[in-house]
Design a protein around this motif. Structure first.
Motif, PDB file in Angstrom:
ATOM      1  N   VAL A   1       0.838  -1.200   0.000  1.00  0.00           N
ATOM      2  CA  VAL A   1       0.000   0.000   0.000  1.00  0.00           C
ATOM      3  C   VAL A   1       0.876   1.254   0.000  1.00  0.00           C
ATOM      4  CG1 VAL A   1      -1.636   1.352   1.382  1.00  0.00           C
ATOM      5  CG2 VAL A   1      -2.000  -1.100   1.075  1.00  0.00           C
ATOM      6  N   ALA A   2       1.935   1.259   0.812  1.00  0.00           N
ATOM      7  CA  ALA A   2       2.843   2.414   0.881  1.00  0.00           C
ATOM      8  C   ALA A   2       3.516   2.650  -0.463  1.00  0.00           C
ATOM      9  CB  ALA A   2       3.877   2.209   1.975  1.00  0.00           C
ATOM     10  N   ILE A   3       3.981   1.596  -1.113  1.00  0.00           N
ATOM     11  CA  ILE A   3       4.627   1.713  -2.420  1.00  0.00           C
ATOM     12  C   ILE A   3       3.635   2.230  -3.457  1.00  0.00           C
ATOM     13  CG2 ILE A   3       5.634   0.394  -4.327  1.00  0.00           C
ATOM     14  CD1 ILE A   3       7.036  -1.325  -2.165  1.00  0.00           C
ATOM     15  N   THR A   4       2.413   1.738  -3.410  1.00  0.00           N
ATOM     16  CA  THR A   4       1.378   2.187  -4.336  1.00  0.00           C
ATOM     17  C   THR A   4       1.101   3.677  -4.159  1.00  0.00           C
ATOM     18  OG1 THR A   4       0.357  -0.004  -4.346  1.00  0.00           O
ATOM     19  CG2 THR A   4      -1.006   1.846  -5.098  1.00  0.00           C
ATOM     20  N   ILE A   5       1.009   4.132  -2.916  1.00  0.00           N
ATOM     21  CA  ILE A   5       0.761   5.555  -2.641  1.00  0.00           C
ATOM     22  C   ILE A   5       1.899   6.417  -3.174  1.00  0.00           C
ATOM     23  CG2 ILE A   5       0.583   7.270  -0.794  1.00  0.00           C
ATOM     24  CD1 ILE A   5      -1.028   5.141   0.784  1.00  0.00           C
ATOM     25  N   VAL A   6       3.142   5.980  -2.941  1.00  0.00           N
ATOM     26  CA  VAL A   6       4.303   6.731  -3.431  1.00  0.00           C
ATOM     27  C   VAL A   6       4.294   6.788  -4.956  1.00  0.00           C
ATOM     28  CG1 VAL A   6       6.827   6.690  -3.623  1.00  0.00           C
ATOM     29  CG2 VAL A   6       5.741   6.329  -1.406  1.00  0.00           C
ATOM     30  N   LEU A   7       3.990   5.686  -5.605  1.00  0.00           N
ATOM     31  CA  LEU A   7       3.940   5.662  -7.068  1.00  0.00           C
ATOM     32  C   LEU A   7       2.842   6.575  -7.607  1.00  0.00           C
ATOM     33  CD1 LEU A   7       4.606   1.904  -7.875  1.00  0.00           C
ATOM     34  CD2 LEU A   7       6.127   3.845  -8.268  1.00  0.00           C
TER      35      LEU A   7
ATOM     36  N   ILE B   1       1.703   9.289  -6.180  1.00  0.00           N
ATOM     37  CA  ILE B   1       2.171  10.663  -5.993  1.00  0.00           C
ATOM     38  C   ILE B   1       3.182  11.034  -7.075  1.00  0.00           C
ATOM     39  CG2 ILE B   1       3.538  12.159  -4.468  1.00  0.00           C
ATOM     40  CD1 ILE B   1       2.159  10.726  -2.101  1.00  0.00           C
ATOM     41  N   ILE B   2       4.102  10.133  -7.373  1.00  0.00           N
ATOM     42  CA  ILE B   2       5.113  10.400  -8.406  1.00  0.00           C
ATOM     43  C   ILE B   2       4.460  10.570  -9.778  1.00  0.00           C
ATOM     44  CG2 ILE B   2       7.044   9.382  -9.686  1.00  0.00           C
ATOM     45  CD1 ILE B   2       7.974   8.188  -6.977  1.00  0.00           C
ATOM     46  N   VAL B   3       3.557   9.689 -10.119  1.00  0.00           N
ATOM     47  CA  VAL B   3       2.883   9.765 -11.421  1.00  0.00           C
ATOM     48  C   VAL B   3       2.053  11.048 -11.511  1.00  0.00           C
ATOM     49  CG1 VAL B   3       1.085   8.710 -12.858  1.00  0.00           C
ATOM     50  CG2 VAL B   3       2.889   7.294 -11.873  1.00  0.00           C
ATOM     51  N   ALA B   4       1.351  11.395 -10.435  1.00  0.00           N
ATOM     52  CA  ALA B   4       0.559  12.631 -10.436  1.00  0.00           C
ATOM     53  C   ALA B   4       1.462  13.848 -10.634  1.00  0.00           C
ATOM     54  CB  ALA B   4      -0.234  12.758  -9.136  1.00  0.00           C
ATOM     55  N   GLY B   5       2.624  13.851 -10.005  1.00  0.00           N
ATOM     56  CA  GLY B   5       3.576  14.945 -10.177  1.00  0.00           C
ATOM     57  C   GLY B   5       4.097  15.023 -11.590  1.00  0.00           C
ATOM     58  N   LEU B   6       4.433  13.889 -12.172  1.00  0.00           N
ATOM     59  CA  LEU B   6       4.950  13.859 -13.538  1.00  0.00           C
ATOM     60  C   LEU B   6       3.899  14.295 -14.559  1.00  0.00           C
ATOM     61  CD1 LEU B   6       7.091  10.595 -13.471  1.00  0.00           C
ATOM     62  CD2 LEU B   6       7.908  12.956 -13.435  1.00  0.00           C
ATOM     63  N   MET B   7       2.642  14.020 -14.268  1.00  0.00           N
ATOM     64  CA  MET B   7       1.570  14.411 -15.188  1.00  0.00           C
ATOM     65  C   MET B   7       1.371  15.928 -15.220  1.00  0.00           C
ATOM     66  SD  MET B   7      -1.180  11.365 -14.561  1.00  0.00           S
ATOM     67  CE  MET B   7      -2.437  12.188 -15.495  1.00  0.00           C
ATOM     68  N   ARG B   8       1.833  16.641 -14.207  1.00  0.00           N
ATOM     69  CA  ARG B   8       1.681  18.105 -14.157  1.00  0.00           C
ATOM     70  C   ARG B   8       2.760  18.827 -14.951  1.00  0.00           C
ATOM     71  NH1 ARG B   8      -0.386  20.662  -8.796  1.00  0.00           N
ATOM     72  NH2 ARG B   8      -0.505  22.299 -10.323  1.00  0.00           N
ATOM     73  N   ILE B   9       3.780  18.124 -15.381  1.00  0.00           N
ATOM     74  CA  ILE B   9       4.869  18.755 -16.119  1.00  0.00           C
ATOM     75  C   ILE B   9       4.394  19.083 -17.532  1.00  0.00           C
ATOM     76  CG2 ILE B   9       7.197  18.432 -17.037  1.00  0.00           C
ATOM     77  CD1 ILE B   9       7.756  16.666 -14.586  1.00  0.00           C
ATOM     78  N   ASP B  10       4.473  20.363 -17.874  1.00  0.00           N
ATOM     79  CA  ASP B  10       4.011  20.822 -19.178  1.00  0.00           C
ATOM     80  C   ASP B  10       5.119  20.820 -20.225  1.00  0.00           C
ATOM     81  OD1 ASP B  10       1.405  21.360 -18.264  1.00  0.00           O
ATOM     82  OD2 ASP B  10       2.040  23.315 -17.505  1.00  0.00           O
ATOM     83  N   ASN B  11       6.308  21.200 -19.811  1.00  0.00           N
ATOM     84  CA  ASN B  11       7.404  21.393 -20.746  1.00  0.00           C
ATOM     85  C   ASN B  11       8.637  20.684 -20.194  1.00  0.00           C
ATOM     86  OD1 ASN B  11       9.589  22.360 -22.214  1.00  0.00           O
ATOM     87  ND2 ASN B  11       8.744  24.419 -22.410  1.00  0.00           N
TER      88      ASN B  11
END
Length: 140
Positions: free
Chosen positions: A7-13, A15-25
């Motif tokens: 569960v902890a690994i899933t939550i971290v992943l 968060i990382i994916v959500a952060g990467l999706m916000r990158i525009d450029n």
């Protein structure tokens, strides 16, 4: 124990994916930690000043640090704090009457205090600021 780790690994992943999706450029957001814009408004400096103060006061994690007036221009130093890691970005806004005195020219910049890249947060800060200032007063 193994289930908790999964569960902890899933939550971290997530968060990382959500952060990467916000990158525009991708070429900019890892190497730049500042952004700047210029914008023109049909409103007077006094009206835009009032709108800016109300918008910052109503916007979570934004705070006016100082306001200076000189020769009809108004300068603000504003901070925006990120929700998760509490990183602080410094936003400088200058409102200057245009040549005719009817409208306002805004120069704004956003700078991260830490990091080599901002992952696009500074351009998002300025876009949020512009959107807030371009929203009519009766819509706030």
């Amino acid at each position: 124990m193994l289930g908790t780790l999964a569960v902890a690994i899933t939550i971290v992943l997530v968060i990382i994916v959500a952060g990467l999706m916000r990158i525009d450029n991708w070429s900019r957001d890892f190497t730049e930690n500042s952004a700047a814009i210029d914008a023109d408004f049909p409103d007077s400096v006094v009206l835009l000043d009032s709108r800016l103060q109300r918008w910052v006061a109503a916007t979570p994690r934004w705070e006016v640090q100082s306001k200076t007036e000189s020769d009809g221009a108004i300068e603000y130093k504003i901070t925006r704090t990120t929700p998760l890691f509490r990183f602080v970005d410094d936003i400088h806004v200058k409102l200057v009457p245009d040549d005719g005195g009817e409208g306002t020219r805004m120069n704004a910049s956003s700078q991260s205090r830490v990091g080599k890249g901002d992952l696009g947060q500074n351009p998002r800060n300025l876009a949020q600021l512009l959107e807030g200032l371009r929203t009519p007063d009766d819509a706030n």
